[in-house]
Structure formats: C-alpha cells, structure tokens
Design a protein around this motif. Structure first.
Motif, PDB file in Angstrom:
ATOM      1  N   SER A 102       0.899  -1.350  -0.075  1.00 29.49           N
ATOM      2  CA  SER A 102       0.151   0.061   0.153  1.00 29.49           C
ATOM      3  C   SER A 102       1.132   1.316   0.031  1.00 29.49           C
ATOM      4  CB  SER A 102      -0.989  -0.041   1.064  1.00 29.49           C
ATOM      5  OG  SER A 102      -1.870  -0.958   1.073  1.00 29.49           O
ATOM      6  N   ASP A 103       2.065   1.172  -0.748  1.00 27.38           N
ATOM      7  CA  ASP A 103       2.891   2.518  -0.680  1.00 27.38           C
ATOM      8  C   ASP A 103       3.681   2.423  -2.219  1.00 27.38           C
ATOM      9  OD1 ASP A 103       4.614   0.224  -0.689  1.00 27.38           O
ATOM     10  OD2 ASP A 103       5.761   0.871   1.087  1.00 27.38           O
ATOM     11  N   TYR A 104       2.785   1.988  -3.040  1.00 29.39           N
ATOM     12  CA  TYR A 104       3.264   1.967  -4.603  1.00 29.39           C
ATOM     13  C   TYR A 104       4.566   1.190  -4.951  1.00 29.39           C
ATOM     14  CZ  TYR A 104      -0.027   5.748  -4.974  1.00 29.39           C
ATOM     15  OH  TYR A 104      -1.451   6.427  -4.924  1.00 29.39           O
ATOM     16  N   ARG A 105       4.738   0.399  -3.709  1.00 29.00           N
ATOM     17  CA  ARG A 105       5.787  -0.702  -4.243  1.00 29.00           C
ATOM     18  C   ARG A 105       4.979  -1.831  -4.973  1.00 29.00           C
ATOM     19  NH1 ARG A 105       8.003  -3.386   1.110  1.00 29.00           N
ATOM     20  NH2 ARG A 105       6.117  -2.500   1.847  1.00 29.00           N
ATOM     21  N   ALA A 106       5.540  -2.780  -5.546  1.00 29.71           N
ATOM     22  CA  ALA A 106       4.903  -3.668  -6.379  1.00 29.71           C
ATOM     23  C   ALA A 106       5.215  -5.056  -6.062  1.00 29.71           C
ATOM     24  CB  ALA A 106       5.317  -3.694  -7.930  1.00 29.71           C
ATOM     25  N   PRO A 107       3.913  -5.976  -6.015  1.00 29.49           N
ATOM     26  CA  PRO A 107       4.074  -7.295  -5.640  1.00 29.49           C
ATOM     27  C   PRO A 107       5.009  -8.099  -6.640  1.00 29.49           C
ATOM     28  CG  PRO A 107       2.077  -6.899  -6.761  1.00 29.49           C
ATOM     29  CD  PRO A 107       2.563  -5.686  -6.563  1.00 29.49           C
ATOM     30  N   ALA A 108       5.907  -8.934  -5.963  1.00 27.76           N
ATOM     31  CA  ALA A 108       6.797  -9.662  -6.678  1.00 27.76           C
ATOM     32  C   ALA A 108       6.900 -11.091  -6.497  1.00 27.76           C
ATOM     33  CB  ALA A 108       8.204  -8.958  -6.959  1.00 27.76           C
ATOM     34  N   GLN A 109       7.179 -11.874  -7.458  1.00 31.42           N
ATOM     35  CA  GLN A 109       7.541 -13.191  -6.951  1.00 31.42           C
ATOM     36  C   GLN A 109       8.438 -14.150  -7.900  1.00 31.42           C
ATOM     37  OE1 GLN A 109       3.676 -15.441  -7.259  1.00 31.42           O
ATOM     38  NE2 GLN A 109       4.470 -17.171  -5.837  1.00 31.42           N
ATOM     39  N   ARG A 110       9.419 -14.923  -7.259  1.00 32.09           N
ATOM     40  CA  ARG A 110      10.352 -15.603  -8.153  1.00 32.09           C
ATOM     41  C   ARG A 110       9.482 -16.870  -8.791  1.00 32.09           C
ATOM     42  NH1 ARG A 110      12.553 -19.221  -4.937  1.00 32.09           N
ATOM     43  NH2 ARG A 110      14.350 -19.687  -6.333  1.00 32.09           N
ATOM     44  N   VAL A 111       9.926 -16.946 -10.139  1.00 30.08           N
ATOM     45  CA  VAL A 111       9.179 -18.205 -11.040  1.00 30.08           C
ATOM     46  C   VAL A 111       9.042 -19.238 -10.156  1.00 30.08           C
ATOM     47  CG1 VAL A 111       9.644 -19.456 -13.122  1.00 30.08           C
ATOM     48  CG2 VAL A 111       9.559 -16.876 -13.064  1.00 30.08           C
ATOM     49  N   GLY A 112      10.144 -19.894  -9.594  1.00 25.09           N
ATOM     50  CA  GLY A 112      10.022 -21.066  -8.863  1.00 25.09           C
ATOM     51  C   GLY A 112       9.123 -21.153  -7.870  1.00 25.09           C
ATOM     52  N   ASP A 113       8.639 -20.159  -7.172  1.00 26.51           N
ATOM     53  CA  ASP A 113       7.539 -20.157  -6.340  1.00 26.51           C
ATOM     54  C   ASP A 113       6.155 -19.988  -6.836  1.00 26.51           C
ATOM     55  OD1 ASP A 113       9.422 -20.080  -3.858  1.00 26.51           O
ATOM     56  OD2 ASP A 113       9.568 -17.893  -3.838  1.00 26.51           O
ATOM     57  N   PHE A 114       6.323 -19.147  -7.835  1.00 27.95           N
ATOM     58  CA  PHE A 114       4.860 -19.290  -8.473  1.00 27.95           C
ATOM     59  C   PHE A 114       4.495 -20.391  -9.164  1.00 27.95           C
ATOM     60  CE2 PHE A 114       2.788 -18.165 -12.615  1.00 27.95           C
ATOM     61  CZ  PHE A 114       1.654 -17.402 -12.059  1.00 27.95           C
ATOM     62  N   LEU A 115       5.567 -21.219  -9.754  1.00 27.90           N
ATOM     63  CA  LEU A 115       5.260 -22.615 -10.248  1.00 27.90           C
ATOM     64  C   LEU A 115       4.782 -23.555  -9.118  1.00 27.90           C
ATOM     65  CD1 LEU A 115       7.781 -22.721 -13.218  1.00 27.90           C
ATOM     66  CD2 LEU A 115       5.310 -22.592 -13.456  1.00 27.90           C
ATOM     67  N   ALA A 116       5.526 -23.653  -8.128  1.00 25.55           N
ATOM     68  CA  ALA A 116       5.242 -24.239  -6.790  1.00 25.55           C
ATOM     69  C   ALA A 116       3.851 -24.079  -6.096  1.00 25.55           C
ATOM     70  CB  ALA A 116       6.456 -24.293  -5.982  1.00 25.55           C
ATOM     71  N   LYS A 117       3.482 -22.909  -6.421  1.00 29.62           N
ATOM     72  CA  LYS A 117       2.077 -22.295  -5.796  1.00 29.62           C
ATOM     73  C   LYS A 117       2.461 -21.903  -4.401  1.00 29.62           C
ATOM     74  CE  LYS A 117      -0.881 -25.116  -8.909  1.00 29.62           C
ATOM     75  NZ  LYS A 117      -1.892 -26.220  -8.861  1.00 29.62           N
ATOM     76  N   ARG A 118       3.301 -21.321  -4.050  1.00 27.16           N
ATOM     77  CA  ARG A 118       3.890 -20.661  -2.846  1.00 27.16           C
ATOM     78  C   ARG A 118       4.187 -19.314  -2.790  1.00 27.16           C
ATOM     79  NH1 ARG A 118       8.568 -24.564  -3.418  1.00 27.16           N
ATOM     80  NH2 ARG A 118      10.218 -23.337  -4.162  1.00 27.16           N
ATOM     81  N   ALA A 119       3.930 -18.681  -1.755  1.00 27.45           N
ATOM     82  CA  ALA A 119       4.230 -17.212  -1.916  1.00 27.45           C
ATOM     83  C   ALA A 119       5.808 -17.000  -1.768  1.00 27.45           C
ATOM     84  CB  ALA A 119       3.628 -16.393  -0.519  1.00 27.45           C
ATOM     85  N   SER A 120       6.282 -15.984  -2.213  1.00 24.95           N
ATOM     86  CA  SER A 120       7.863 -15.817  -2.074  1.00 24.95           C
ATOM     87  C   SER A 120       7.919 -14.996  -0.914  1.00 24.95           C
ATOM     88  CB  SER A 120       8.365 -14.995  -3.303  1.00 24.95           C
ATOM     89  OG  SER A 120       8.647 -15.634  -4.449  1.00 24.95           O
ATOM     90  N   SER A 121       9.117 -15.379  -0.084  1.00 27.29           N
ATOM     91  CA  SER A 121       9.243 -14.617   1.180  1.00 27.29           C
ATOM     92  C   SER A 121      10.761 -13.749   0.843  1.00 27.29           C
ATOM     93  CB  SER A 121       9.734 -15.459   2.315  1.00 27.29           C
ATOM     94  OG  SER A 121      10.653 -16.718   1.916  1.00 27.29           O
ATOM     95  N   ASP A 122      11.452 -14.090  -0.228  1.00 28.33           N
ATOM     96  CA  ASP A 122      12.501 -13.373  -0.612  1.00 28.33           C
ATOM     97  C   ASP A 122      12.746 -13.549  -2.096  1.00 28.33           C
ATOM     98  OD1 ASP A 122      13.610 -15.718  -0.650  1.00 28.33           O
ATOM     99  OD2 ASP A 122      14.803 -15.632   0.925  1.00 28.33           O
ATOM    100  N   LEU A 123      13.924 -12.655  -2.555  1.00 29.53           N
ATOM    101  CA  LEU A 123      13.909 -12.946  -4.073  1.00 29.53           C
ATOM    102  C   LEU A 123      15.543 -13.568  -4.134  1.00 29.53           C
ATOM    103  CD1 LEU A 123      12.568  -9.624  -5.212  1.00 29.53           C
ATOM    104  CD2 LEU A 123      11.590 -11.899  -5.132  1.00 29.53           C
ATOM    105  N   GLY A 124      15.802 -14.126  -5.342  1.00 27.41           N
ATOM    106  CA  GLY A 124      16.931 -14.926  -5.383  1.00 27.41           C
ATOM    107  C   GLY A 124      18.195 -13.962  -6.151  1.00 27.41           C
ATOM    108  N   SER A 125      18.754 -14.641  -6.974  1.00 23.54           N
ATOM    109  CA  SER A 125      20.128 -13.837  -7.956  1.00 23.54           C
ATOM    110  C   SER A 125      19.797 -12.741  -8.737  1.00 23.54           C
ATOM    111  CB  SER A 125      20.882 -14.906  -8.421  1.00 23.54           C
ATOM    112  OG  SER A 125      20.278 -15.521  -9.443  1.00 23.54           O
ATOM    113  N   ILE A 126      18.391 -12.702  -9.261  1.00 25.63           N
ATOM    114  CA  ILE A 126      18.052 -11.587 -10.070  1.00 25.63           C
ATOM    115  C   ILE A 126      17.358 -10.269  -9.365  1.00 25.63           C
ATOM    116  CG2 ILE A 126      16.801 -11.020 -11.929  1.00 25.63           C
ATOM    117  CD1 ILE A 126      16.652 -14.038 -13.003  1.00 25.63           C
ATOM    118  N   VAL A 127      17.984  -9.148  -9.580  1.00 25.96           N
ATOM    119  CA  VAL A 127      17.362  -8.246  -8.610  1.00 25.96           C
ATOM    120  C   VAL A 127      16.497  -7.349  -9.694  1.00 25.96           C
ATOM    121  CG1 VAL A 127      18.194  -5.824  -7.727  1.00 25.96           C
ATOM    122  CG2 VAL A 127      19.759  -7.846  -7.484  1.00 25.96           C
ATOM    123  N   PRO A 128      15.290  -7.269  -8.935  1.00 25.33           N
ATOM    124  CA  PRO A 128      14.166  -6.606  -9.850  1.00 25.33           C
ATOM    125  C   PRO A 128      14.574  -4.989 -10.135  1.00 25.33           C
ATOM    126  CG  PRO A 128      13.538  -6.942  -7.740  1.00 25.33           C
ATOM    127  CD  PRO A 128      14.683  -7.802  -7.817  1.00 25.33           C
TER     128      PRO A 128
END
Length: 540
Positions: A408-434
């Motif tokens: 709610s502060d104009y940050r955007a929701p983001a997710q790692r593809v691995g988590d998206f495919l596994a149907k789980r929320a991302s708690s952190d991000l990996g080697s690729i910096v958004p």
C-alpha cells in the motif's frame, strides 16, 4: 530506381561487400551499378552459428528496364515505391475554425503536426505538463512513492510512449508509407538517423524527451497552440433537426469553454475519466479485448545467448529481443508484450491506491535486465461482460489488489518463478535483482491476477523455457500487475474517421482502440488529421 529486398550477407562481412553482392544478385557487371542506398537492415538469427544480415536496398542502374524484365514476377526486385508524403489539401479556406486535438501523445502529436503543416493552426490540449516537468513528476513516484494523478507515465506531453522502449515498428498495413513520414519527422526532431534503416528501430526515453520538445516548437512555429494542464471534463453535443449529434465545444476542468466543431480525441489508453465522460455524453463506445499479467525479468545476457549464441554481444546485433506465445489448454493465449531489452520495469499507474507496471529502455539498452510483459489475452464476452466500461472496472480491481499486496505504498508485488510454479508465496528474492522502483514486496502473485490467468501462465512458463534457455529459471522475477496493454474501450468510428454517432468527434490512437504503440498511434494521428482537414475544406 529499383528496390532489392532480402539480400543476405554474413554478420561479419567486409564494409565493401554490399555492392558486389548487389551485382551478383542482379547478375550485372560492376559498372552497371551506378549507386545504392540502404533502406533497411535486419538480421536472421535462426542459425546462431551463421547469423545473416538481411538488407533492402534501392539501386540505381544503367539499364533498369532490362533488369526488371529479367526478374519479372520476383517480388524481391521491383520499382522503388514512392514514399514521399503529400498533404491531402491545399489552401485553408478563410474563416475556418481551428481544430482541437485532445492529448499530446504520439497520436495527438502527429495529428497536431500534420494539421499545422497544412495551415490549420490546431489547438492541442493536454491534462499533464510539458515533458521535462512531467519527467520530474514521474521520477517522484519512482524515487519517493509520490503520485501526481495528472502528471505521470500516462499523462503529459509525449504520452505513455515517452517512458517505454521507444519502439518504432508495428504490424500495421501501410500502403501509403505513412510510417516513413513518422520516422522522417522524428529524425528532423533529433532522433538518430539509423531509425530510417534498422528493421526494428527504437529511440529510448531520454531521446524522446528532446524530440517531443522539438516537435512542439515546430507546431507552434506553424501557428499551433498548446495548452497544458487542461483536462477536458465535458463535451458539448448538439442534436440538430434531423436527429444528428454534432460537437459544438469542450468544457475544461477549470470552468473554461472552448468552441469547437472538429475535435480529435487522442487521449491514450489510460484516460479512464475521459472515457466515462464521453460514455455518459452518449458517444458510441464498445468494450475491447486487452491483456493482463505481469512484467518478467531475466538477465539480458541470458536472452543474448539464447538468441545469438556465440555472437552474443556483437555490437551490430545489439541487445536481443524475443516474441513468444503459447495457446493454453484452458483456451487462453499467453504471450510476450512490449519486450524491453536492457531496460527497467517502471511504475505506470495514473490513479491513487493502484499499482500498474510497464517496461522502459534507453537508446543504449545497456541495463542489466531484460523485461517483457508476460500476459494473458482476455475478451469482453468471456471475462468482463456488461457495458463499454466494464474492462476499466476489471483493470482497477486487480490494480488495487496489487497495491495492497505490494504494501500500500506503491511498491509492487513480486514473486520468483520457482515459487509461482510451486504455488507458494515468495518470502525473498534470488539472484536476479528486480529493477522496479519504488521497490517490490515478495508475495504471491496469484492473489493479484484472475485464476484463469494464473493457470495459463503456469502452463506457459515451462513451454517458454524450452524456447529460451533460462526463461523459467526459479530465480526469474515477475512483478505485477501489467494491465495497461491496450485500451479496454473502443470509441468506434466510421470510414470518415468520425464517431459513429457524433459528427465532428474523431476518436484516434490507442485510447480510442485504433493503435498499439508509438508508430501505429502516430500513423493513426496522420490519418485522422487528414480526415479533419478534408472535412474542414469541404465545409469551407
């Protein structure tokens, strides 16, 4: 002069290799070739180990007639087409009322330019600010999370295309070569001359800013008038004795009134309040398909290697692009949209309490990541039945969900593809910096998209991974939501380019549902300007 197409040479060919190749292709002696100009240069990278450059050239020969006769029926050898732009009208009748153009994006810019060049002295209205002030406001959202609803990625001089990759190609059919007119005007305004010859030309944001300023100066020098910070909040429509509706004027947000009987509506795909105003005023409109999804980011080096192999990094090839699609088992089509090589994901909302994303590149395309829309096609009958504005309600719904999911502060929701495919929320991000600013919040993007879109995207990711190595790598980042792929509304017009039920109103460009990108919007602006000029001269 003859036009020779599909002339191929190796990627590393010598500088002087083109003339001999032309002679060989046409089976002529070297002294029969008087000269040539490169019209277009692209590449064929289907074989990564043997990438070819593909040329189109205009050649001057000693005996063109005999060459044409020998190559009769060969579509790659033909007379050079006439690409010179000619205005459709001559002298402006005395007492002609000045046309009004609403919107200063690519469509409105070229509508205004053509009208000015023909002597009609158009009035150009834009709710936003001049491009440099608008740029400061846009960076205010990106750096500080502060949104100006009237001056942002969507609204202001230059339109949404100013903050994009600046692509100058499209799939529109253009028998009159109006795209050439657009490119020539851009070069006059300061664009690099290579946009006239590259198969996939682009400009980038920083160059677009100065070009837009230069074109504004040209329009003003020809008698055109800009009025920034002027939002149109009402349209004055009169019904005559025969029952025909005609535009008579415009009401502005500050209580002003502009008398006008020829109005070009070039407001862009995000002018939702303007769409509602026109719909309420009875202007004919209908819902239009668009797409919804996310921006997906990969290291640009991955895309370069996947497309060019050992030739990745070759300066002639530049940063690699891709265009992919997949028809899913649930009947949906997932595809890449507005791919930005070496670019960034940008905050593109124009309304408070909502998050929308887009992509942007500079001319150099040298940022670390590539990004693209990863989107699902949707349509009114299936996904947002109702009135003409139902698609806007759908966009707002998911943009609000994304705003909340992002914190709610104009940050955007983001997710790692691995988590998206596994149907789980991302708690952190990996080697690729958004790259998105003002930042992202790891979460579950399934909460920000329709279930059918999530299902289709999960099916498409591994399919795309088989086409582009690393596309579905677990650390690849997806940032939501991408909802502004095109206008969800079409203000339908007739063959005279006027609204089906409102004489004098000329719906144009992306906002009216008649373009998709800088070049097609600019070409539509030219066509609509010509229709306005023809109408004004006929009335005079």
């Amino acid at each position: 002069m003859l036009r020779l197409s599909n002339l191929t040479l190796p990627l590393d060919h010598e500088a002087g290799a083109l003339a001999p190749a032309i002679c060989t292709r046409l089976a002529i002696a070297a002294d029969d070739l008087i000269g040539f100009d490169i019209v277009r240069r692209g590449n064929d990278a289907r074989k990564k180990s043997a990438i070819l450059l593909v040329y189109t050239v205009d050649v001057t020969l000693r005996d063109e007639a005999s060459v044409l006769a020998r190559f009769a029926g060969d579509t790659n050898v033909r007379p050079t087409p006439d690409t010179v732009y000619r205005h459709v009208v001559g002298e402006v009748p005395a007492g002609t009322k000045r046309p009004v153009v609403i919107g200063a994006g690519p469509c409105g810019l070229f509508a205004g330019l053509i009208l000015a060049q023909m002597g009609f002295r158009p009035i150009i209205l834009d709710r936003g600010k001049v491009v440099r002030e608008r740029t400061k406001d846009t960076w205010g959202l990106w750096r500080r999370g502060v949104l100006d609803p009237e001056s942002n990625v969507q609204f202001g001089e230059g339109g949404a295309g100013t903050f994009s990759d600046g692509k100058l190609y499209s799939r529109i059919k253009d028998p009159r070569h109006l795209n050439r007119k657009v490119l020539i005007e851009f070069v006059k305004a300061g664009a690099p001359e290579d946009i006239l010859t590259e198969a996939h030309p682009h400009i980038g944001t920083f160059r677009l800013v100065t070009m837009v300023e230069s074109m504004r100066a040209s329009i003003e020098a020809l008698g055109g008038e800009y009025r920034f910070g002027t939002r149109v909040d009402g349209i004055d429509v009169e019904t005559d004795g025969s029952g025909q509706r005609r535009v008579r004027g415009l009401h502005t947000h500050d209580g002003g009134y502009i008398e006008a009987d020829r109005v070009v509506m070039a407001v862009g795909h995000s002018a939702r309040d303007t769409f509602a105003m026109l719909h309420q005023a009875g202007v004919f409109a209908e819902p239009k398909p668009f797409s919804i999804g996310v921006r997906i980011e990969h290291p640009q080096s991955w895309i370069d290697r996947a497309r060019f192999g050992a030739n990745a990094g070759n300066p002639i090839l530049g940063a690699a692009e891709y265009h992919i699609s997949h028809h899913c088992s649930n009947g949906r089509t997932v595809y890449s949209f507005c791919m930005c090589p070496g670019g960034t994901v940008v905050a593109a909302t124009s309304e408070e309490g909502q998050v929308a994303t887009n992509g942007m590149s500079q001319y150099s395309r040298n940022e670390r990541n590539a990004n693209s829309g990863f989107v699902v096609a949707i349509d009114p009958a299936r996904d947002y039945p109702g009135d003409a504005l139902a698609g806007i309600a759908l966009q707002r719904h998911w943009e609000k969900r994304a705003f909340v999911a992002g914190g709610s502060d104009y940050r955007a929701p983001a997710q790692r593809v691995g988590d998206f495919l596994a149907k789980r929320a991302s708690s952190d991000l990996g080697s690729i910096v958004p790259s998105y600013r003002p930042g992202v919040r790891p979460t579950d993007l399934a909460d920000c998209l329709p279930d059918y879109a999530v299902e289709a995207m999960r099916e498409a990711l591994p399919v795309f991974g088989r086409q582009i190595a690393g596309y579905d790598h677990p650390d690849v980042v997806m940032t939501g939501v991408e909802t502004r792929t095109s206008s969800p509304v079409r203000f339908t017009r007739g063959p005279d380019f006027q609204s089906l039920n409102t004489i004098g109103l000329y719906p144009a460009g992306e906002g009216a549902g008649y373009a998709g990108g800088i070049l097609s919007a600019a070409v539509d602006g030219i066509k609509v300007a010509e229709a306005v000029a023809t109408s004004l001269c006929a009335a005079g």
